[in-house]
Enzyme design. Structure first.
Site, PDB file in Angstrom:
ATOM      1  N   GLN A  44      -6.712  -3.894  -1.557  1.00 44.27           N
ATOM      2  CA  GLN A  44      -6.274  -5.384  -1.587  1.00 44.27           C
ATOM      3  C   GLN A  44      -4.685  -5.678  -1.426  1.00 44.27           C
ATOM      4  O   GLN A  44      -4.092  -4.981  -2.255  1.00 44.27           O
ATOM      5  CB  GLN A  44      -6.897  -6.017  -2.938  1.00 44.27           C
ATOM      6  CG  GLN A  44      -6.942  -7.589  -3.027  1.00 44.27           C
ATOM      7  CD  GLN A  44      -7.718  -8.131  -2.198  1.00 44.27           C
ATOM      8  OE1 GLN A  44      -8.764  -7.783  -1.567  1.00 44.27           O
ATOM      9  NE2 GLN A  44      -7.468  -9.513  -1.920  1.00 44.27           N
TER      10      GLN A  44
ATOM     11  N   ASP B 129     -10.887  -2.991   6.918  1.00 38.86           N
ATOM     12  CA  ASP B 129     -10.050  -4.264   7.078  1.00 38.86           C
ATOM     13  C   ASP B 129      -9.568  -4.252   8.574  1.00 38.86           C
ATOM     14  O   ASP B 129      -8.945  -5.270   9.103  1.00 38.86           O
ATOM     15  CB  ASP B 129      -8.708  -3.971   5.980  1.00 38.86           C
ATOM     16  CG  ASP B 129      -8.872  -4.984   5.032  1.00 38.86           C
ATOM     17  OD1 ASP B 129      -9.580  -6.071   5.082  1.00 38.86           O
ATOM     18  OD2 ASP B 129      -8.126  -4.775   4.060  1.00 38.86           O
TER      19      ASP B 129
ATOM     20  N   LYS C 296     -16.059  -9.388  -3.816  1.00 42.13           N
ATOM     21  CA  LYS C 296     -16.443  -8.266  -2.839  1.00 42.13           C
ATOM     22  C   LYS C 296     -17.434  -7.173  -3.544  1.00 42.13           C
ATOM     23  O   LYS C 296     -18.371  -6.732  -2.607  1.00 42.13           O
ATOM     24  CB  LYS C 296     -14.960  -7.407  -2.332  1.00 42.13           C
ATOM     25  CG  LYS C 296     -14.444  -8.216  -1.391  1.00 42.13           C
ATOM     26  CD  LYS C 296     -12.998  -8.056  -0.981  1.00 42.13           C
ATOM     27  CE  LYS C 296     -12.188  -8.600  -0.162  1.00 42.13           C
ATOM     28  NZ  LYS C 296     -10.742  -8.493   0.072  1.00 42.13           N
TER      29      LYS C 296
HETATM   30  N1  GUN Z   1      -5.907  -9.985   0.719  1.00 39.38           N
HETATM   31  C1  GUN Z   1      -6.086 -11.388   1.071  1.00 39.38           C
HETATM   32  N2  GUN Z   1      -7.049 -11.174   2.026  1.00 39.38           N
HETATM   33  C2  GUN Z   1      -7.246 -10.039   2.221  1.00 39.38           C
HETATM   34  C3  GUN Z   1      -7.784  -9.436   3.309  1.00 39.38           C
HETATM   35  O1  GUN Z   1      -8.460  -9.738   4.241  1.00 39.38           O
HETATM   36  N3  GUN Z   1      -7.878  -7.727   2.986  1.00 39.38           N
HETATM   37  C4  GUN Z   1      -7.172  -7.093   2.082  1.00 39.38           C
HETATM   38  N4  GUN Z   1      -7.032  -5.883   1.861  1.00 39.38           N
HETATM   39  N5  GUN Z   1      -6.520  -7.992   1.276  1.00 39.38           N
HETATM   40  C5  GUN Z   1      -6.460  -9.199   1.311  1.00 39.38           C
END
Ligand code: GUN
Length: 311
Positions: free
Chosen positions: A103, A126, A59
């Site tokens: 995350q 998100d 990311k």
């Molecule tokens: N962990 C796995 N996928 C995601 C996601 O799309 N967002 C977040 N914050 N954590 C994750």
């Protein structure tokens, strides 16, 4: 089902995601030139989960490549909820940060909902905050969870107008199933949300013009659950032992979706592969959400990020 059925068209999420990233990158460059503003994304990771480490690094790299600011906050497993909430309060107040992502999963000692709901809804890239879930449910502009947003973009690109189609969503998570159902309703689909307790899941799936699989169970949805010609969106990303027994014995793995791809591709009209389908859309939508969040904070109109061919 017969083996002579024409193979489904694979939906190339990787190519679509790259196009979206290119449009975000160009929009960010124009924003910088016009307003002197660089959108900023803060990603917070707590603990050492290896898969999460890979996602977070990816990311950060993709955010920088799109011309945006990327801050990664790596906190130890021992971090308390109060410490994490204090960091989120700081990021909420930081005018150079337009998007905040914590995350998941978080360590068990931390209440994930309390943390997610502490993020300013306008920075919640998100789309997990209860306010954004509510905005989506009532049709107000908000930030939409990345995986369902990417899935609906692929569907509109593959099918055009979705009005009147029967969409069956298998899975009812807050992250995928529920927001996916809301997005499909907003596109005038007739929506069924099915889940592990649904009766006659194969029969429900067979009614679907659009089948969205988001259950997290490797290859659970079989070819004979699919209506001929249906469009199948496979959200699952499951790591299973290699199909080659020698490689499997060495611990080698492969990725599969929630749909048995080879079987389903003989029946469906179009289908997302795993990998290379929905997966790449998630990060592209995260970058798009960060750009949109920055535009809203600054009161400037966000550029249309839909491909030129979309309606
Ligand atoms: N962990 C796995 N996928 C995601 C996601 O799309 N967002 C977040 N914050 N954590 C994750």
């Amino acid at each position: 089902m017969s083996d002579t059925h024409a193979a489904a068209r694979p939906i190339d999420g990787k190519a679509f995601a790259q196009g979206l990233i290119d449009r975000v990158t160009a929009a960010v460059a124009r924003m910088k030139a016009a307003h002197g503003i660089v959108p900023g994304l803060a990603v917070v990771i707590v603990g050492e989960d290896p898969a999460s480490q890979v996602y977070v690094r990816n990311k950060g790299e993709r955010t920088l490549a799109a011309g945006m600011r990327s801050d990664t906050h790596r906190l130890p497993e021992s971090t308390t909820q109060a410490e994490l909430l204090a960091l989120i309060a700081e990021l909420n107040a930081d005018t150079g940060i337009h998007g905040i992502l914590v995350q998941l999963p978080l360590p068990a000692a931390i209440d994930a909902n309390a943390v997610l709901d502490a993020i300013s809804p306008d920075k919640d890239v998100d789309g997990f905050h209860v306010v954004n879930a509510g905005r989506l449910a009532v049709g107000q502009p908000g930030l939409v969870p990345c995986t369902p947003l990417g899935s609906i973009m692929l569907l509109k690109d593959a099918l055009g107008d979705l009005s009147g189609l029967h969409a069956v969503v298998v899975g009812r998570s807050n992250i995928v199933g529920k927001p996916m159902a809301q997005l499909l309703l907003a596109q005038n689909c007739t929506v069924t949300v099915a889940h592990s307790r649904s009766r006659d899941l194969p029969g429900l799936c067979r009614q679907a013009d659009i089948l969205v699989a988001a259950v997290g169970r490797p290859e659970m949805i079989r070819g004979d659950w699919i209506k001929p010609g249906a469009t199948v969106i496979d959200v699952g990303i499951n790591r299973v032992p290699s199909s080659d027994p020698v490689k499997a014995a060495e611990g080698r793995t492969r990725l599969v979706g929630d749909v048995a791809y080879a079987e389903a591709a003989r029946v469906a009209g179009a289908i997302t592969p795993v990998p290379g389908g929905v997966g790449p859309m998630t990060i592209a939508c995260l970058l798009a959400n960060t750009y949109v969040a920055a535009c809203r904070t600054l009161g400037v109109a966000a550029e249309d990020l839909a491909p030129a061919s979309a309606d």
